[in-house]
Design a protein around this motif. Structure first.
Motif, PDB file in Angstrom:
ATOM      1  N   LEU A   1      34.845  16.922  54.475  1.00 42.55           N
ATOM      2  CA  LEU A   1      35.122  17.688  55.699  1.00 42.55           C
ATOM      3  C   LEU A   1      34.754  16.877  56.939  1.00 42.55           C
ATOM      4  N   LYS A   2      33.639  16.136  56.818  1.00 43.71           N
ATOM      5  CA  LYS A   2      33.182  15.314  57.941  1.00 43.71           C
ATOM      6  C   LYS A   2      34.196  14.192  58.204  1.00 43.71           C
TER       7      LYS A   2
ATOM      8  N   GLY B   1      40.295  20.736  45.771  1.00 41.01           N
ATOM      9  CA  GLY B   1      40.922  19.955  46.845  1.00 41.01           C
ATOM     10  C   GLY B   1      39.921  19.577  47.916  1.00 41.01           C
ATOM     11  N   LEU B   2      38.952  20.447  48.130  1.00 36.00           N
ATOM     12  CA  LEU B   2      37.932  20.182  49.147  1.00 36.00           C
ATOM     13  C   LEU B   2      37.089  18.974  48.712  1.00 36.00           C
ATOM     14  N   MET B   3      36.737  18.948  47.425  1.00 31.24           N
ATOM     15  CA  MET B   3      35.894  17.848  46.922  1.00 31.24           C
ATOM     16  C   MET B   3      36.678  16.545  46.838  1.00 31.24           C
TER      17      MET B   3
ATOM     18  N   PRO C   1      34.121  24.365  38.419  1.00 27.97           N
ATOM     19  CA  PRO C   1      32.683  24.423  38.132  1.00 27.97           C
ATOM     20  C   PRO C   1      31.901  23.332  38.867  1.00 27.97           C
ATOM     21  N   GLU C   2      32.551  22.191  39.120  1.00 25.61           N
ATOM     22  CA  GLU C   2      31.857  21.070  39.776  1.00 25.61           C
ATOM     23  C   GLU C   2      31.325  21.460  41.153  1.00 25.61           C
ATOM     24  N   PHE C   3      32.017  22.400  41.827  1.00 27.02           N
ATOM     25  CA  PHE C   3      31.578  22.782  43.170  1.00 27.02           C
ATOM     26  C   PHE C   3      30.265  23.560  43.144  1.00 27.02           C
TER      27      PHE C   3
ATOM     28  N   LYS D   1      28.080  18.265  48.094  1.00 22.46           N
ATOM     29  CA  LYS D   1      27.927  17.114  48.993  1.00 22.46           C
ATOM     30  C   LYS D   1      29.281  16.423  49.187  1.00 22.46           C
ATOM     31  N   ASN D   2      30.021  16.260  48.084  1.00 21.16           N
ATOM     32  CA  ASN D   2      31.374  15.676  48.174  1.00 21.16           C
ATOM     33  C   ASN D   2      32.239  16.453  49.152  1.00 21.16           C
TER      34      ASN D   2
END
Ligand code: ADP
Ligand code: F6P
Length: 319
Positions: free
Chosen positions: A89-90, A43-45, A74-76, A83-84
């Motif tokens: 977050l930004k 969800g963060l990405m 795994p992508e994280f 970076k995503n």
């Protein structure tokens, strides 16, 4: 700090909801907005989040699992994934993040901290292998689930004069197996932290059988071997009936115990306080009934949580 995010990651554990509730309530009291990312780092990405106000976290204290959902992503682990996450977050103007999960999830938290993002970790995993906390969130509930199951199995084991191998979770940690064996009065705990001689155990079982004690409970940590393999070896060696129960994901769910609800509430409050105080890159944990903060760096590079005392106790009690 105006806005913070929360995510629950890795294997869910009972008390995660109670902890999210505590974080939200503490933050709102300080005038801080809160969002919850769905399915952990996924969800963060993806920027998949929900706003968390007081109403969003009402009525969830007693529910096991995590209403924010969890995932293994795994992508994280890749620089692109990280970076995503940071870009998202930004974009959402989130100033800090509280991450609930096991050692993998806390390693992810440390990665974000090293990339300069304010993060606090909360240990939540039934395995109880995270150092610098006496208990992780969900361990007590999982143990109570296991004990309930073992008590039930003991009834049928004694009725049918059988030996039962009960396989419990914990990955490479034998904590759940050792403690549940002590607390249920089991005959043996087979754990990765302690060598054992199966032929000697079989000999002892046979002797017990000849003395009229015709049933036994052997608690097996999943990190040692498959329950069926151990049961087959015992059956071949001693002759009397054996059965296997793999408790599986039953252990992870259910209403959190009072211990986990209180621990969740205390850890959640501490995490917000650490974040607001600028004390970033820390894990809130429990030490001698006090909530303490330890650098995530030490948590991750530290050895697995020591199990010595519980192993010694099991040994003294003849388990
Ligand atoms: P747990 O948190 O219960 O130990 P995992 O080990 O599966 O569960 O970790 C959960 C998630 O944490 C992984 O899917 C991944 O997104 C993230 N993670 C795990 N290890 C790392 C790592 N070394 N670096 C960055 N992220 C990680
Ligand atoms: O780390 C928690 C845990 O429940 C372990 O005890 C177990 O080995 C693993 O997660 C199971 O993972 P999954 O839910 O992905 O099957």
């Amino acid at each position: 700090m105006k806005k913070i995010g929360i995510l629950t990651s890795g294997g869910d554990s009972s008390g995660m909801n109670a902890c999210v509730r505590s974080i939200v309530r503490t933050a709102l009291r300080m005038g801080i907005e809160v969002v919850g990312f769905k399915k952990g780092y996924l969800g963060l990405m993806k920027g998949d989040y929900i706003p968390l106000d007081s109403k969003a976290v009402s009525g969830i204290m007693h529910r096991g699992g995590t209403f924010l959902q969890s995932a293994r992503s795994p992508e994280f682990r890749t620089p692109e994934g990280q970076k995503n996450a940071l870009d998202g977050l930004k974009r959402l103007q989130v100033d800090g993040l509280i991450i609930l999960g096991g050692d993998g999830s806390l390693t992810g938290a440390l990665t974000l901290h090293k990339l300069g993002f304010p993060v606090i970790g909360i240990p939540a995993s039934i395995d109880n292998d995270i150092p610098f906390t006496d208990m992780a969130l969900g361990v007590d509930t999982a143990l109570n689930n296991i004990i309930y199951a073992v008590d039930c199995i003991k009834d049928t084991a004694s009725s049918h004069a059988r030996a039962f191998v009960i396989e419990v979770m914990g990955r490479n940690s034998g904590y759940l197996a050792s403690v549940s064996a002590i607390a249920s009065g089991a005959e043996y705990a087979l754990v990765p932290e302690r060598e054992f001689d199966l032929s000697e155990i079989c000999q002892q079982l046979r002797q017990r059988y000849e003395e009229g004690r015709d049933n036994a409970i052997i608690i097996l940590a999943e990190g040692v071997a498959k329950g069926q393999d151990i049961a087959d070896s015992i059956k071949d060696a001693i002759g009397f009936e054996t059965r296997v129960t793999v408790l599986g994901h039953y252990q992870r769910g259910g209403a959190p115990t009072v211990f986990d609800r209180l621990l969740a509430s205390r850890l959640g409050k501490k995490a917000v306080e650490l974040l607001v105080a600028g004390n970033h890159g820390m894990m809130a944990g429990l030490s001698c009934n006090t909530i303490v903060a330890t650098p995530l760096e030490d948590v991750i590079k530290g050895a697995k949580r020591p199990q010595d005392e519980v192993l010694r106790l099991a040994e003294v009690l003849g388990i």
